[in-house]
Design a protein around this motif. Structure first.
Motif, PDB file in Angstrom:
ATOM      1  N   ILE A   1       0.896  -1.243   0.031  1.00 11.27           N
ATOM      2  CA  ILE A   1       0.143  -0.109  -0.028  1.00 11.27           C
ATOM      3  C   ILE A   1       0.997   1.156   0.049  1.00 11.27           C
ATOM      4  CG2 ILE A   1      -1.739   1.228   1.190  1.00 11.27           C
ATOM      5  CD1 ILE A   1      -2.773  -1.466   2.423  1.00 11.27           C
ATOM      6  N   SER A   2       1.889   1.109   0.961  1.00 17.83           N
ATOM      7  CA  SER A   2       2.956   2.325   1.087  1.00 17.83           C
ATOM      8  C   SER A   2       3.539   2.710  -0.514  1.00 17.83           C
ATOM      9  CB  SER A   2       3.963   2.132   2.127  1.00 17.83           C
ATOM     10  OG  SER A   2       3.364   2.221   3.233  1.00 17.83           O
ATOM     11  N   SER A   3       3.810   1.632  -1.064  1.00 17.00           N
ATOM     12  CA  SER A   3       4.646   1.781  -2.238  1.00 17.00           C
ATOM     13  C   SER A   3       3.725   2.164  -3.659  1.00 17.00           C
ATOM     14  CB  SER A   3       5.419   0.490  -2.523  1.00 17.00           C
ATOM     15  OG  SER A   3       4.591  -0.439  -2.743  1.00 17.00           O
ATOM     16  N   GLY A   4       2.449   1.807  -3.451  1.00 13.30           N
ATOM     17  CA  GLY A   4       1.589   1.879  -4.714  1.00 13.30           C
ATOM     18  C   GLY A   4       1.584   0.729  -5.548  1.00 13.30           C
ATOM     19  N   ARG A   5       2.133  -0.344  -5.036  1.00 13.18           N
ATOM     20  CA  ARG A   5       2.181  -1.658  -5.712  1.00 13.18           C
ATOM     21  C   ARG A   5       1.459  -2.913  -5.324  1.00 13.18           C
ATOM     22  NH1 ARG A   5       7.725  -2.887  -8.180  1.00 13.18           N
ATOM     23  NH2 ARG A   5       7.120  -5.256  -8.132  1.00 13.18           N
ATOM     24  N   MET A   6       0.232  -2.785  -5.797  1.00 12.32           N
ATOM     25  CA  MET A   6      -0.708  -3.758  -5.417  1.00 12.32           C
ATOM     26  C   MET A   6      -1.074  -4.681  -6.772  1.00 12.32           C
ATOM     27  SD  MET A   6      -2.966  -1.826  -2.414  1.00 12.32           S
ATOM     28  CE  MET A   6      -3.509  -0.641  -3.242  1.00 12.32           C
ATOM     29  N   GLY A   7      -2.007  -5.579  -6.269  1.00  4.47           N
ATOM     30  CA  GLY A   7      -2.391  -6.334  -7.618  1.00  4.47           C
ATOM     31  C   GLY A   7      -1.465  -7.583  -7.672  1.00  4.47           C
ATOM     32  N   ARG A   8      -1.217  -7.588  -9.123  1.00  6.88           N
ATOM     33  CA  ARG A   8      -0.435  -8.805  -9.300  1.00  6.88           C
ATOM     34  C   ARG A   8       1.360  -8.389  -9.037  1.00  6.88           C
ATOM     35  NH1 ARG A   8      -0.867 -10.802 -15.366  1.00  6.88           N
ATOM     36  NH2 ARG A   8       0.755 -11.924 -14.827  1.00  6.88           N
ATOM     37  N   ASP A   9       1.417  -7.093  -8.877  1.00  9.57           N
ATOM     38  CA  ASP A   9       3.111  -6.631  -8.718  1.00  9.57           C
ATOM     39  C   ASP A   9       2.907  -6.239  -7.090  1.00  9.57           C
ATOM     40  OD1 ASP A   9       3.503  -6.774 -11.254  1.00  9.57           O
ATOM     41  OD2 ASP A   9       3.160  -4.905 -11.859  1.00  9.57           O
TER      42      ASP A   9
END
Length: 667
Positions: A180-188
């Motif tokens: 969440i902090s990095s904005g990397r969600m979903g498959r990545d």
């Protein structure tokens, strides 16, 4: 009434059924194959590992809307993920008065068996239960295990379930926090874990050491000495002062005198028996550790080798080592077996670790090369050769050491000649390098044929190979013999590392640096190592599982309290962005980044789009890794691609494109 035998996998069920019963029939129900002996009214069912999954309730599924702290003390639920197997177990449970758990005998295996047992007891709570413990799936081992059953070890199962619970909570909380902090969600999404993070830090810190390393120059003097036969010796001093090195070099004349000379026979100890760590370290020379373990498990289930998950490095006295070596006399390893059996008595080598659950890994049946796949034969041969090497005679070397005085400057050389190869004739995976030195006498004058002053420089530490990393993880208490190879596999699959030796990606740097700044404890081995010891204490009945889980949760709660989420998010987003930057745009000077079209096709594009529309094509298959190496011509980072067949160098994508375009223009 009847008898139900529960094994960990279908292959094991088939093999155990064929060993125990003469009238086995294969049946199928609810999509599950199982075995039945009508004369004994016995059923053998193979599971698929864990058929029950521990998870958070569904209301915790939303990463953005569920507060992280609520995960810490959520009531975890058990869900049956193999419904066909569970249904079959319940049906058969009604037909039997005895259940034997025959899963692999370790923490995980005990939990797998216990989970199946709980399903059985839902319909037959008073069923008689026992446990078959074995280390090899051979007729002798299986018959012995089933004729001497023991009790299911509840504490061992609790230790495994405690690890499951802790790893699930830590993994969910930290992974959601970082993603969440990095904005990397979903498959990545970015995964973080109790063992994964300290392991990744080891790799990142080593890479930083290499990047920050500044070589120091030094000088060495080597000379070639002759007395009919010539040999090379090195000056005893490594010079850091070039003037001092030149002065010493200048002093050396045309002759020198032998100051000391000794010639001795030295025995070279045999390798120790294979435990899991040492096996994976050696097997990683041929394939990835997780692949090696998969192959080893297949060989174990098919009765070719003993159980491959063990800490033991000392053969138990009950193991008939001579009989096993004798079984290889009419095999591909006949020559090696004869070396072992030529001794008047066989005394095996011993390692430092001894455990009572399983012996070291050893061959349990003779295989022919054609019976196994290429990978299976590679691992089988490794196990056979290691086993025979631990029983073979020691290697005997002739070692010569000489010290030479060249006008006050001292030189030393060591020579080695293999007199008797012993175990080295069997274990062919390490070369026996010989260095020739003639026999000399003290005071003998030698002619100096040649001398050189060599300028060198210190080298950075080497990157970890997968084999080295497994050994370091064991030393630091990171993970267990059963999980270390899986942790390394996860680092690859999450694109934190690539290659072997392992190189971290920019994302790995970003995650570790962000965690070090905001929650360094997560990246240190201390807490993980303590938890592993606590798990041992649970297995021994010295600690309660609830106590260990609660301590872990309190620790994680404290970490969350001290994290500056804004700072964490800022550093992560900046770091993760670097993993997409390839270099400078040759047309406008802005950053070139990896991008995707609406159709999910990847390419390299200018961050200045739409003002600048410069693009470069990329292959659409395989995992991309942006390396630290830059193209000298275009200042664009070179790219590696990982496919199922391994790694290949794409190199500079701009050079690639120009080369392709030139070929098209010619055509």
């Amino acid at each position: 009434m009847g008898w139900l035998i529960i094994t960990e996998k279908h292959n094991t069920a088939r093999r155990i059924a064929s060993i125990l019963f003469n009238d086995v029939k294969q049946l199928k129900k609810y999509g599950v194959s199982y075995y039945h002996s009508p004369s004994s009214n016995a059923y053998v069912v193979g599971l698929k590992g864990h058929i029950v999954e521990l998870d958070f309730p569904k209301e915790y599924n939303s990463w953005k809307n569920v507060p992280l702290r609520s995960l810490l003390r959520a009531e975890l639920v058990k869900e049956v993920k193999e419904k066909g197997i569970a249904r079959l177990l319940k049906e058969l449970a009604r037909e039997v008065d005895r259940v034997t758990v025959a899963t692999d005998y370790d923490r995980e295996g005990e939990l797998i068996g216990f989970e199946a047992l709980e399903i059985v007891k839902q319909v037959n709570p008073d069923v008689k239960v026992d446990r078959a413990k074995y280390s090899a799936i051979t007729p002798a081992d299986i018959k012995k295990a089933f004729s001497n059953p023991s009790k299911v070890d509840i504490n061992l199962a609790k230790a495994a379930e405690t690890r499951q619970r802790i790893d699930l909570i830590w993994g969910a909380v930290l992974t959601r926090l970082i993603s969440i902090s990095s904005g990397r969600m979903g498959r990545d999404f970015l995964s973080v874990g109790r063992v994964q993070s300290p392991t990744l830090r080891l790799i990142v810190e080593r890479e930083k050491e290499i990047e920050n390393f500044r070589p120091t120059p030094y000088w060495e003097i080597v000379a070639e000495f002759c007395n009919g036969e010539c040999f090379t010796a090195k000056h005893v001093e490594r010079f850091t002062d070039v003037a001092k090195a030149k002065a010493a070099f200048k002093k050396i004349g045309n002759t020198a005198a032998v100051r000391t000379f000794e010639k001795k026979e030295r025995k070279e100890a045999r390798p120790t028996p294979f435990n899991t760590t040492e096996f994976l370290r050696e097997a990683s020379k041929f394939m990835s550790p997780d692949r090696a373990m998969n192959v080893a498990e297949t060989l174990y289930m098919n009765g070719y080798i003993s159980y491959p998950r063990t800490d033991n490095t000392i053969y138990p006295p009950t193991l008939n080592l001579k009989a096993i070596a004798t079984s290889f006399l009419n095999s591909d390893f006949e020559k090696e077996a004869k070396i072992v059996l030529s001794q008047p008595s066989i005394k095996p080598s011993r390692g430092k670790k001894e455990s009572k659950d399983h012996p070291p890994i050893y061959p349990t049946a003779v295989a022919k090369k054609g019976e196994l796949s290429k990978e299976e034969w590679t691992i089988y041969e490794l196990v056979v050769r290691r086993f025979l090497a631990t029983l073979a005679p020691e290697a005997i070397w002739e070692v010569k050491r000489v010290e030479i005085d060249a006008n006050g400057e001292l030189f030393r050389a060591t020579g080695r000649r293999l007199l008797s190869p012993g175990w080295r004739a069997i274990y062919i995976y390490s070369k026996a390098e010989e260095v020739s030195i003639p026999d000399l006498t003290v005071g003998q004058i030698l002619r100096i044929k040649n001398k050189e002053l060599l300028e060198k420089e210190t080298k950075p530490p080497g990157r970890y190979t997968t084999g080295n990393l497994i050994r370091i993880m064991e030393k630091l208490g990171l993970g267990t013999k059963s999980t270390r190879h899986e942790i390394i596999k996860k680092l690859y699959s999450r694109k934190y590392v690539y290659g072997n030796p392992l190189r971290p990606t920019q994302t790995a740097f970003a995650v570790i640096e962000a965690l070090k700044s905001n929650a360094e404890t997560i990246t240190l081995p201390d807490m993980t190592s303590k938890l592993e010891k606590d798990m041992d204490a649970i297995a021994e009945g010295k600690l309660s599982d609830e106590e260990v889980v609660e301590e872990s949760v309190r620790f994680l709660d404290e970490i969350l309290s001290n994290i500056d989420v804004k700072e964490l998010s800022k550093s992560l987003r900046e770091g993760v962005k670097k993993d997409k930057v390839v270099g400078k745009c040759p047309e406008c000077g802005r950053e070139l980044v990896i991008r995707k079209t609406k159709g999910k096709k990847r390419f390299i594009g200018c961050s200045g789009y739409p003002a600048c529309s410069f693009t470069l094509p990329l292959p659409q298959n395989g995992t991309l890794y942006i390396t630290a190496k830059e193209c000298e011509k275009h200042s664009i980072k070179k790219i590696k691609i990982r496919t199922k067949k391994g790694y290949w160098d794409l190199g500079c994508p701009y050079c690639n494109y120009l080369e392709w375009k030139a070929k098209q223009d010619k055509a």
